[in-house]
Design a protein around this motif. Structure first.
Motif, PDB file in Angstrom:
ATOM      1  N   LEU A 132     -17.779  87.100 120.345  1.00  0.00           N
ATOM      2  CA  LEU A 132     -18.675  86.603 121.398  1.00  0.00           C
ATOM      3  C   LEU A 132     -19.469  87.754 122.008  1.00  0.00           C
ATOM      4  O   LEU A 132     -20.669  87.617 122.281  1.00  0.00           O
TER       5      LEU A 132
ATOM      6  N   MET B 188     -21.489  84.927 130.162  1.00  0.00           N
ATOM      7  CA  MET B 188     -21.530  84.066 128.988  1.00  0.00           C
ATOM      8  C   MET B 188     -20.160  83.995 128.310  1.00  0.00           C
ATOM      9  O   MET B 188     -19.659  82.917 128.004  1.00  0.00           O
TER      10      MET B 188
ATOM     11  N   THR C 175     -17.893  80.544 128.153  1.00  0.00           N
ATOM     12  CA  THR C 175     -17.587  79.974 126.840  1.00  0.00           C
ATOM     13  C   THR C 175     -16.086  79.850 126.640  1.00  0.00           C
ATOM     14  O   THR C 175     -15.593  78.821 126.176  1.00  0.00           O
TER      15      THR C 175
ATOM     16  N   ARG D 188     -14.283  77.397 129.505  1.00  0.00           N
ATOM     17  CA  ARG D 188     -14.613  75.978 129.414  1.00  0.00           C
ATOM     18  C   ARG D 188     -14.253  75.384 128.061  1.00  0.00           C
ATOM     19  O   ARG D 188     -13.775  74.266 127.977  1.00  0.00           O
ATOM     20  N   GLU D 189     -14.565  76.088 126.980  1.00  0.00           N
ATOM     21  CA  GLU D 189     -14.458  75.477 125.656  1.00  0.00           C
ATOM     22  C   GLU D 189     -13.466  76.155 124.723  1.00  0.00           C
ATOM     23  O   GLU D 189     -12.482  75.560 124.320  1.00  0.00           O
ATOM     24  N   LEU D 190     -13.774  77.380 124.359  1.00  0.00           N
ATOM     25  CA  LEU D 190     -13.034  77.986 123.252  1.00  0.00           C
ATOM     26  C   LEU D 190     -11.563  78.189 123.598  1.00  0.00           C
ATOM     27  O   LEU D 190     -10.701  78.009 122.740  1.00  0.00           O
TER      28      LEU D 190
ATOM     29  N   SER E 263      -7.844  82.943 126.896  1.00  0.00           N
ATOM     30  CA  SER E 263      -9.094  83.234 127.603  1.00  0.00           C
ATOM     31  C   SER E 263      -9.087  84.654 128.160  1.00  0.00           C
ATOM     32  O   SER E 263     -10.091  85.370 128.066  1.00  0.00           O
TER      33      SER E 263
END
Lengths: 270, 259
Positions: free
Chosen positions: B68, B88, B92, B95-97, B161
């Protein structure tokens, strides 16, 4: 002493898928005796044990164990009744992540609040009874087939049950292990007064230890009585099973289409 | 006509299976265990399901964060806004990965192991023999594994995360030379605790629940043969992955879709 049967099956009907496994089986299993249930493979002998243990429910009919109708018991009552039952599975079914000692201790730890030193004494006593006190620290993977079954036997008698069910105890055992198991089953029955149910297709071993035997085939009982009565039984089907004749009322050939069709004799002109 | 019948049969079997799995879940989570019995069993499962999955989670998190960082830098520097890279990466991941990749890895690493273990216990009659000893396998074997999965996945997602953000920082700040103050500062000012972090946690709770449920149920319901176990293990990974990706879309739409 109470002489009523310990287990009574009345008109038990059980189907699995489209196959009718039992079609109105009635059977009394006497208290404190060894009863052998024999029959060809695939006739649902193990299913019968599972019905008695309440793991399966019959389509109709009643199964009473120690005066309680098993199919109608609520979950809690069923689990309480099972504490009076021991079952020796064909594979032994030892918990592979626990040592021999812990396997035998398992039912004690779950069902009693005995202190650790008393659990130890009981476990060693049960292992001594099957001749494996010295194997207490081994893991199930390190045991031979015969030893696995003996440990499983020690585990199933850990809570001093009233009933013990043996599922094919002799299958795949060498002659010595077989002799040991026969002796153990007989000794346990006489010394503890257990009601024993033995499911097997090993005719000579079963008939040598049981007080009473019945033969199951085609969803019903085709013959029952003491070993002597069975040996003199008039039914051809019973005699075929007891003597192991390859052909008879139970045919050698699985039902098949006309042989002429399969080898297409008609098409092979001359 | 045959096709219609086959379709109907398929539908019925899917519904029956859903019903069985629901009853299975209720049976497993219904009882309240004695803490002295339940807690050691839970600890053991937390170790094998959670702690042993840490390695794959940390390594994957690190690499995903680093990728990323690289990708983000290349794109953002075109617009001269590489200072926004921290924001960013964090958004990312959180929230998502984080939730999604953790759940996918969990299904592959721990879910398949759970299915195979329970399936093998069923095949070797260990579950049956437990039942015959008067011990309910749903409570004794299944419940601790379910709870261990429910607890582990959100924690693993958080670890993922954190490690990912750290990996992104390694690439962005240490290697590509983004100013450290703007990396962290932008991240702090733009990542909201309630709408970003908590929503991510909710996602990972849902994914953990679904993945563990599928894994444990597939093991318990498998056909007790070697082919049956292998089919059940495959189903665990396939169903879990599809469920996670599908649910992720639904959850994202509900959480972040302002329409």
């Amino acid at each position: 002493m109470d002489t009523s049967p310990y287990i009574e099956l009345r008109d038990v009907v059980f189907t699995r898928g489209n196959r009718r496994i039992f079609d109105g089986v009635s059977l009394d299993i006497p208290r404190g005796k060894i009863t052998a249930i024999m029959g060809p493979s695939g006739t649902g002998k193990t299913t019968l044990l599972r019905l008695i243990g309440g793991q399966l429910k019959p389509d109709s009919g009643s199964i009473s164990v120690a005066g309680e109708n098993v199919p109608e018991l609520k979950r809690k009552a069923l689990y309480r009744l099972r504490e009076k039952m021991g079952m020796l599975f064909q594979s032994g079914a030892l918990f592979t992540d626990l040592s021999v000692f812990e396997n035998v201790a398992f039912p004690l730890r779950v069902h009693t609040t005995l202190p650790e030193d008393m659990i130890r004494d009981i476990v060693l006593m049960k292992l001594e009874a099957v001749g494996l006190r010295g194997a207490r620290d081994l893991m199930p993977a390190e045991l031979s087939g015969g030893m696995t079954r003996r440990v499983a036997l020690a585990r199933s008698i850990a809570l001093d049950p009233e009933l013990i069910m043996y599922d094919e105890p002799f299958t795949g055992q060498d002659p010595i292990a077989m002799g040991v198991l026969v002796k153990l089953i007989r000794d346990l029955n006489s010394s503890m007064g257990l009601t024993s149910v033995l499911v097997s297709h090993d005719v000579p071993e079963s008939l040598s230890i049981c007080h009473y035997a019945c033969i199951v085939a085609d969803g019903r009982i085709i013959g029952d009585g003491t070993p002597e009565e069975l040996r003199a039984h008039p039914s051809e089907q019973v005699q075929q099973f007891l003597r192991g004749h390859p052909d008879g009322p139970v045919p050698f050939h699985y039902p098949a289409a006309d042989a002429a069709q399969d080898w297409s004799m008609a098409g092979r002109g001359d | 006509m045959d096709r219609l019948a086959a379709f109907g049969r398929l539908g019925l079997s899917v519904i029956a299976s859903l019903g069985r799995s629901g009853r299975f879940l209720a049976g497993a989570l219904g009882g309240v265990p004695r803490p002295s019995v339940g807690f050691p069993l839970l600890l053991k499962q937390l170790y094998s399901v959670g702690v042993l999955s840490l390695a794959i989670i940390v390594v994957s998190g690190l690499f995903i964060g680093m990728v990323l960082g690289l990708q983000g830098y290349t794109i953002l520097s075109d617009y001269g806004s590489e200072a926004a890279i921290g924001q960013m990466i964090a958004l990312t991941l959180v929230r998502e990965l984080g939730p999604v990749v953790t759940a996918l890895l969990f299904a592959g690493r721990a879910g398949s192991a759970l299915t195979a273990e329970i399936g093998l216990m069923k095949t070797t009659e260990q579950l049956s023999s437990m039942e015959m000893m008067g011990v309910d396998p749903l409570r004794r074997v299944i419940a601790p594994r379910l709870w261990a999965g429910f607890i582990s996945v959100p924690v693993l997602a958080a670890v993922f995360s954190v490690v990912g953000i750290w990996g992104g920082m390694l690439v962005g700040v240490e290697w590509l030379g983004v100013f450290e103050g703007s990396f962290w500062g932008n991240m702090q000012s733009s990542v909201s605790f309630t709408s970003d972090v908590l929503n991510g946690v909710v996602k990972s709770l849902v994914f953990g629940f679904v993945c563990t449920w599928i894994a444990v149920y597939q093991g318990y319901d498998c056909v007790p043969t070697s082919a049956g176990i292998s089919a059940a293990t495959t189903k665990t990974v396939v169903y879990s992955s599809l469920a996670v990706l599908g649910l992720d879309f639904v959850l994202t739409a509900v959480m972040f879709g302002d329409f």
